[in-house]
Write a protein that holds these residues in place. Structure first.
Motif, PDB file in Angstrom:
ATOM      1  N   SER A  42       0.825  -1.221   0.000  1.00  0.00           N
ATOM      2  CA  SER A  42       0.000   0.000   0.000  1.00  0.00           C
ATOM      3  C   SER A  42       0.854   1.265   0.000  1.00  0.00           C
ATOM      4  O   SER A  42       0.467   2.289   0.545  1.00  0.00           O
ATOM      5  N   SER A  72      -8.817 -10.035  -7.518  1.00  0.00           N
ATOM      6  CA  SER A  72      -9.243  -8.690  -7.132  1.00  0.00           C
ATOM      7  C   SER A  72      -9.033  -8.484  -5.645  1.00  0.00           C
ATOM      8  O   SER A  72      -9.320  -9.370  -4.838  1.00  0.00           O
ATOM      9  N   TYR A  88     -11.379   1.018  -2.188  1.00  0.00           N
ATOM     10  CA  TYR A  88     -10.430   0.926  -3.296  1.00  0.00           C
ATOM     11  C   TYR A  88     -10.448  -0.478  -3.894  1.00  0.00           C
ATOM     12  O   TYR A  88     -10.801  -1.447  -3.219  1.00  0.00           O
ATOM     13  N   HIS A  89     -10.014  -0.565  -5.158  1.00  0.00           N
ATOM     14  CA  HIS A  89      -9.898  -1.843  -5.865  1.00  0.00           C
ATOM     15  C   HIS A  89      -8.578  -1.862  -6.635  1.00  0.00           C
ATOM     16  O   HIS A  89      -8.158  -0.844  -7.204  1.00  0.00           O
ATOM     17  N   ALA A  90      -7.931  -3.020  -6.659  1.00  0.00           N
ATOM     18  CA  ALA A  90      -6.754  -3.266  -7.503  1.00  0.00           C
ATOM     19  C   ALA A  90      -6.695  -4.769  -7.742  1.00  0.00           C
ATOM     20  O   ALA A  90      -7.431  -5.534  -7.110  1.00  0.00           O
ATOM     21  N   THR A  91      -5.823  -5.194  -8.641  1.00  0.00           N
ATOM     22  CA  THR A  91      -5.580  -6.620  -8.821  1.00  0.00           C
ATOM     23  C   THR A  91      -4.198  -6.954  -8.273  1.00  0.00           C
ATOM     24  O   THR A  91      -3.321  -6.088  -8.176  1.00  0.00           O
ATOM     25  N   LEU A  98       0.772  -5.533  -6.400  1.00  0.00           N
ATOM     26  CA  LEU A  98      -0.345  -4.945  -7.136  1.00  0.00           C
ATOM     27  C   LEU A  98      -0.027  -5.023  -8.624  1.00  0.00           C
ATOM     28  O   LEU A  98       1.063  -4.639  -9.058  1.00  0.00           O
ATOM     29  N   SER A  99      -0.967  -5.520  -9.403  1.00  0.00           N
ATOM     30  CA  SER A  99      -0.755  -5.641 -10.849  1.00  0.00           C
ATOM     31  C   SER A  99      -1.616  -4.665 -11.638  1.00  0.00           C
ATOM     32  O   SER A  99      -1.647  -4.714 -12.861  1.00  0.00           O
ATOM     33  N   SER A 100      -2.331  -3.785 -10.944  1.00  0.00           N
ATOM     34  CA  SER A 100      -3.082  -2.709 -11.587  1.00  0.00           C
ATOM     35  C   SER A 100      -2.985  -1.491 -10.677  1.00  0.00           C
ATOM     36  O   SER A 100      -2.655  -1.603  -9.500  1.00  0.00           O
ATOM     37  N   GLU A 101      -3.278  -0.345 -11.265  1.00  0.00           N
ATOM     38  CA  GLU A 101      -3.312   0.881 -10.467  1.00  0.00           C
ATOM     39  C   GLU A 101      -4.488   0.824  -9.497  1.00  0.00           C
ATOM     40  O   GLU A 101      -5.603   0.481  -9.911  1.00  0.00           O
ATOM     41  N   PRO A 102      -4.290   1.149  -8.234  1.00  0.00           N
ATOM     42  CA  PRO A 102      -5.420   1.207  -7.305  1.00  0.00           C
ATOM     43  C   PRO A 102      -6.424   2.266  -7.759  1.00  0.00           C
ATOM     44  O   PRO A 102      -6.038   3.344  -8.210  1.00  0.00           O
ATOM     45  N   GLU A 103      -7.703   1.931  -7.652  1.00  0.00           N
ATOM     46  CA  GLU A 103      -8.773   2.835  -8.066  1.00  0.00           C
ATOM     47  C   GLU A 103      -9.736   3.061  -6.907  1.00  0.00           C
ATOM     48  O   GLU A 103     -10.055   2.122  -6.179  1.00  0.00           O
TER      49      GLU A 103
END
Length: 185
Positions: A42, A72, A88-91, A98-103
C-alpha cells in the motif's frame, strides 16, 4: 494465483513520521507449508495528492477474490487524521504485488466500510456500506469502461450494514444486516 497462494493482510506500520495501518502480502509456492516474508503493497501515491506519503493513509480490511482469471483486492483507505474511509480496488499478481493501479470505487463523502468483491458477468462487482445519506446503506459498484457505477441496494432509512454476496445457481444474491424500526438488528 497460478501455482502460488497469496494472502493480503493489514498490519501496524511504525513509520518515521507517522504510524498507520498498511497492507502487506505474503506468498506460498508449496501449498502453504512456508510463506515469503511480508511485503508492503500500500505504498502507492494517492492520485491527485502529490507529496502526500503513503504513511498519511490507513489501509484496512482487505478482501481477495478471483475475478475473471485475476485476483481482485478491495479495501478501506483513509487519511490518518480524517479517517473518512473510501473503498479501493486493484488486482494482485502471483508474487503478491499490485498488478493494476489502485482505483477509488466509492464516490461519496461518507464513512465507507467492509468491502467485498464478487465476479458478475466477468467483471469485479464491489459491495460496501457507508453513511453518506445519514443512515448506513449498502452499495454495489461495477466497473463500466473507465468508471465505477454505484447502486444503492438497501434504499431504506434504517441502517443496513455488512453486505455479503452469494452466487446461487448462477444468480447473484446479496444479503445484509438491517436494523428494525426499534433499532434492533
Amino acid at each position: 494465483v497460478g501455482r502460488s497462494d497469496v494472502i493480503v493482510f493489514q498490519a501496524f506500520h511504525a513509520g518515521a513520521n507517522r504510524s498507520s495501518y498498511q497492507l502487506f502480502s505474503s506468498v506460498s509456492t508449496d501449498s502453504g507449508s512456508s510463506w515469503s516474508s511480508p511485503s508492503m503493497i500500500s505504498t502507492f501515491q494517492e492520485p491527485g495528492q502529490p507529496g502526500v506519503g503513503f504513511e498519511q493513509f490507513h489501509n484496512q480490511r482487505p478482501r481477495l477474490r478471483r475475478v475473471a482469471g485475476s485476483v481482485s483486492l478491495v479495501w478501506e483507505r483513509a487519511r490518518t487524521g480524517i479517517e473518512k474511509y473510501r473503498i479501493y480496488h486493484a488486482t494482485v499478481d502471483g508474487r503478491g504485488a499490485l498488478s493494476s493501479e489502485p482505483e477509488v470505487v466509492s464516490s461519496a463523502d461518507g464513512y465507507c466500510y467492509d468491502p467485498d468483491v464478487v465476479e458478475v458477468d466477468g467483471k469485479p462487482t464491489v459491495l460496501w456500506f457507508d453513511n453518506r445519506s445519514g443512515a448506513n446503506r449498502v452499495y454495489m459498484a461495477r466497473k463500466e469502461g473507465l468508471f465505477w457505477t454505484e447502486i444503492d441496494l438497501s434504499r431504506s432509512v434504517r441502517d443496513a450494514v455488512f453486505a455479503r454476496p452469494v452466487i446461487a445457481n448462477g444468480v447473484l444474491e446479496i444479503f445484509w444486516q438491517q436494523s428494525t424500526a426499534r433499532g434492533e438488528q
